[in-house]
Design an enzyme around this catalytic site. Structure first.
Site, PDB file in Angstrom:
ATOM      1  N   ILE A  70     -47.221  18.087  16.286  1.00  0.00           N
ATOM      2  CA  ILE A  70     -47.061  16.674  15.909  1.00  0.00           C
ATOM      3  C   ILE A  70     -45.764  16.069  16.453  1.00  0.00           C
ATOM      4  CG2 ILE A  70     -45.924  17.002  13.654  1.00  0.00           C
ATOM      5  CD1 ILE A  70     -47.866  14.835  12.574  1.00  0.00           C
ATOM      6  N   ASN A  85     -40.622  18.381   1.112  1.00  0.00           N
ATOM      7  CA  ASN A  85     -40.533  18.829  -0.288  1.00  0.00           C
ATOM      8  C   ASN A  85     -39.794  17.771  -1.096  1.00  0.00           C
ATOM      9  OD1 ASN A  85     -37.619  19.508   0.092  1.00  0.00           O
ATOM     10  ND2 ASN A  85     -38.499  21.073   1.435  1.00  0.00           N
ATOM     11  N   ASP A 141     -42.199  20.599   8.648  1.00  0.00           N
ATOM     12  CA  ASP A 141     -40.925  19.990   8.244  1.00  0.00           C
ATOM     13  C   ASP A 141     -39.786  20.521   9.132  1.00  0.00           C
ATOM     14  OD1 ASP A 141     -39.083  18.592   6.752  1.00  0.00           O
ATOM     15  OD2 ASP A 141     -39.345  19.740   4.897  1.00  0.00           O
ATOM     16  N   SER A 158     -49.866  19.984   2.851  1.00  0.00           N
ATOM     17  CA  SER A 158     -50.070  20.951   1.747  1.00  0.00           C
ATOM     18  C   SER A 158     -50.859  22.212   2.107  1.00  0.00           C
ATOM     19  CB  SER A 158     -50.751  20.305   0.522  1.00  0.00           C
ATOM     20  OG  SER A 158     -49.824  19.569  -0.248  1.00  0.00           O
ATOM     21  N   GLY A 168     -50.203  24.586   4.336  1.00  0.00           N
ATOM     22  CA  GLY A 168     -49.438  25.737   4.812  1.00  0.00           C
ATOM     23  C   GLY A 168     -48.778  26.429   3.620  1.00  0.00           C
TER      24      GLY A 168
HETATM   25  N1  AR6 Z   1     -47.322  20.241  14.230  1.00  0.00           N
HETATM   26  C1  AR6 Z   1     -48.430  20.053  13.475  1.00  0.00           C
HETATM   27  N2  AR6 Z   1     -48.744  20.810  12.422  1.00  0.00           N
HETATM   28  C2  AR6 Z   1     -47.917  21.822  12.123  1.00  0.00           C
HETATM   29  C3  AR6 Z   1     -46.737  22.100  12.856  1.00  0.00           C
HETATM   30  C4  AR6 Z   1     -46.447  21.253  13.957  1.00  0.00           C
HETATM   31  N3  AR6 Z   1     -45.359  21.393  14.717  1.00  0.00           N
HETATM   32  N4  AR6 Z   1     -46.112  23.179  12.293  1.00  0.00           N
HETATM   33  C5  AR6 Z   1     -46.884  23.571  11.258  1.00  0.00           C
HETATM   34  N5  AR6 Z   1     -47.964  22.773  11.150  1.00  0.00           N
HETATM   35  P1  AR6 Z   1     -46.500  23.335   6.012  1.00  0.00           P
HETATM   36  P2  AR6 Z   1     -46.959  22.249   3.307  1.00  0.00           P
HETATM   37  C6  AR6 Z   1     -49.075  22.796  10.175  1.00  0.00           C
HETATM   38  O1  AR6 Z   1     -46.252  24.692   5.459  1.00  0.00           O
HETATM   39  O2  AR6 Z   1     -48.061  23.216   3.058  1.00  0.00           O
HETATM   40  C7  AR6 Z   1     -41.998  23.264   4.208  1.00  0.00           C
HETATM   41  O3  AR6 Z   1     -41.081  24.306   4.127  1.00  0.00           O
HETATM   42  C8  AR6 Z   1     -49.371  24.083   9.454  1.00  0.00           C
HETATM   43  O4  AR6 Z   1     -50.139  24.947  10.279  1.00  0.00           O
HETATM   44  O5  AR6 Z   1     -45.611  22.830   7.088  1.00  0.00           O
HETATM   45  O6  AR6 Z   1     -47.175  20.806   2.933  1.00  0.00           O
HETATM   46  C9  AR6 Z   1     -41.527  22.005   3.495  1.00  0.00           C
HETATM   47  O7  AR6 Z   1     -40.132  21.880   3.518  1.00  0.00           O
HETATM   48  C10 AR6 Z   1     -50.174  23.578   8.265  1.00  0.00           C
HETATM   49  O8  AR6 Z   1     -51.535  23.374   8.644  1.00  0.00           O
HETATM   50  O9  AR6 Z   1     -46.480  22.199   4.842  1.00  0.00           O
HETATM   51  C11 AR6 Z   1     -42.054  22.197   2.102  1.00  0.00           C
HETATM   52  O10 AR6 Z   1     -41.149  22.958   1.317  1.00  0.00           O
HETATM   53  C12 AR6 Z   1     -49.559  22.195   7.987  1.00  0.00           C
HETATM   54  O11 AR6 Z   1     -48.741  21.907   9.126  1.00  0.00           O
HETATM   55  C13 AR6 Z   1     -43.325  22.954   2.305  1.00  0.00           C
HETATM   56  O12 AR6 Z   1     -43.186  23.668   3.531  1.00  0.00           O
HETATM   57  C14 AR6 Z   1     -48.731  22.111   6.737  1.00  0.00           C
HETATM   58  O13 AR6 Z   1     -48.008  23.309   6.532  1.00  0.00           O
HETATM   59  C15 AR6 Z   1     -44.518  22.034   2.434  1.00  0.00           C
HETATM   60  O14 AR6 Z   1     -45.694  22.800   2.539  1.00  0.00           O
END
Ligand code: AR6
Length: 166
Positions: free
Chosen positions: A9, A22, A32, A115, A117
């Site tokens: 992204i 978060n 993030d 949410s 991941g």
């Molecule tokens: N581009 C697009 N999607 C991505 C990328 C990227 N560069 N990197 C990961 N994803 P998550 P959450 C996807 O864990 O579940 C953080 O530590 C990933 O494969 O990033 O909302 C924050 O600080 C997954 O499908 O977010 C919070 O503490 C999606 O992004 C917490 O994690 C979301 O995964 C939020 O958890």
């Protein structure tokens, strides 16, 4: 227009990208971490001055070195089995992101799969909520992009999109 893509992204050329943050807006791993790393320190500075963001709500900052003009930081729910209002809160996270983008006249927007991941939300239910909210707003946006990180997520989004629109 609604687009479903596989990719990173941080490389999206849209007016605003949405971050899965978060409540403390303190950065972290996943998308993030990738967004803060690519955008540079000005985004974290602004996050610090905002302070926090409740689950389901959204805040907006500059986008530092990214192509986009702004970043919307929204907080999706942590999945705790599904009886803690998780679906409603995820819908709110998408909805409040769309509304904030419209407030700022940002008419192209890219979302990660919020949410699904670290927060453990079941992927198919999350995709349905994400796409259903997008279908509600697509006529007022030039472009809504769902950026899937993996091929599996991409295939799932296409499947759910076809179900919702057939
Ligand atoms: N581009 C697009 N999607 C991505 C990328 C990227 N560069 N990197 C990961 N994803 P998550 P959450 C996807 O864990 O579940 C953080 O530590 C990933 O494969 O990033 O909302 C924050 O600080 C997954 O499908 O977010 C919070 O503490 C999606 O992004 C917490 O994690 C979301 O995964 C939020 O958890």
């Amino acid at each position: 227009m609604i687009q479903i893509k596989q990719g990173d992204i941080t490389r999206e050329n849209v007016a605003v990208i949405v971050n899965a943050a978060n409540t403390q807006l303190k950065g972290g791993g996943g998308v993030d971490g990738a967004i803060h790393k690519a955008a540079g320190p000005s985004v974290m500075e602004e996050c610090r001055s905002i302070g926090r963001c409740p689950t389901g709500k959204a805040v907006i900052t500059n986008a530092g070195d990214l192509f986009s003009e702004m970043i919307i930081h929204t907080v999706g729910p942590v999945w705790k089995g599904g009886r803690n209002n998780e679906c409603e809160l995820l819908k709110d996270a998408y909805e409040n992101s769309f509304l904030l983008a419209l407030d700022y006249d940002l008419t192209s927007i890219a979302f990660p799969s919020i949410s699904t991941g670290a927060y453990g939300f079941p992927k198919e239910t999350a995709a349905r909520i994400a796409l259903r909210t997008g279908l509600k707003y697509y006529s007022v946006f030039e472009r809504i992009v769902y950026v899937c990180f993996s091929k599996e997520d991409y295939d799932l989004y296409l499947k759910v999109y076809n179900e919702l629109t057939s």
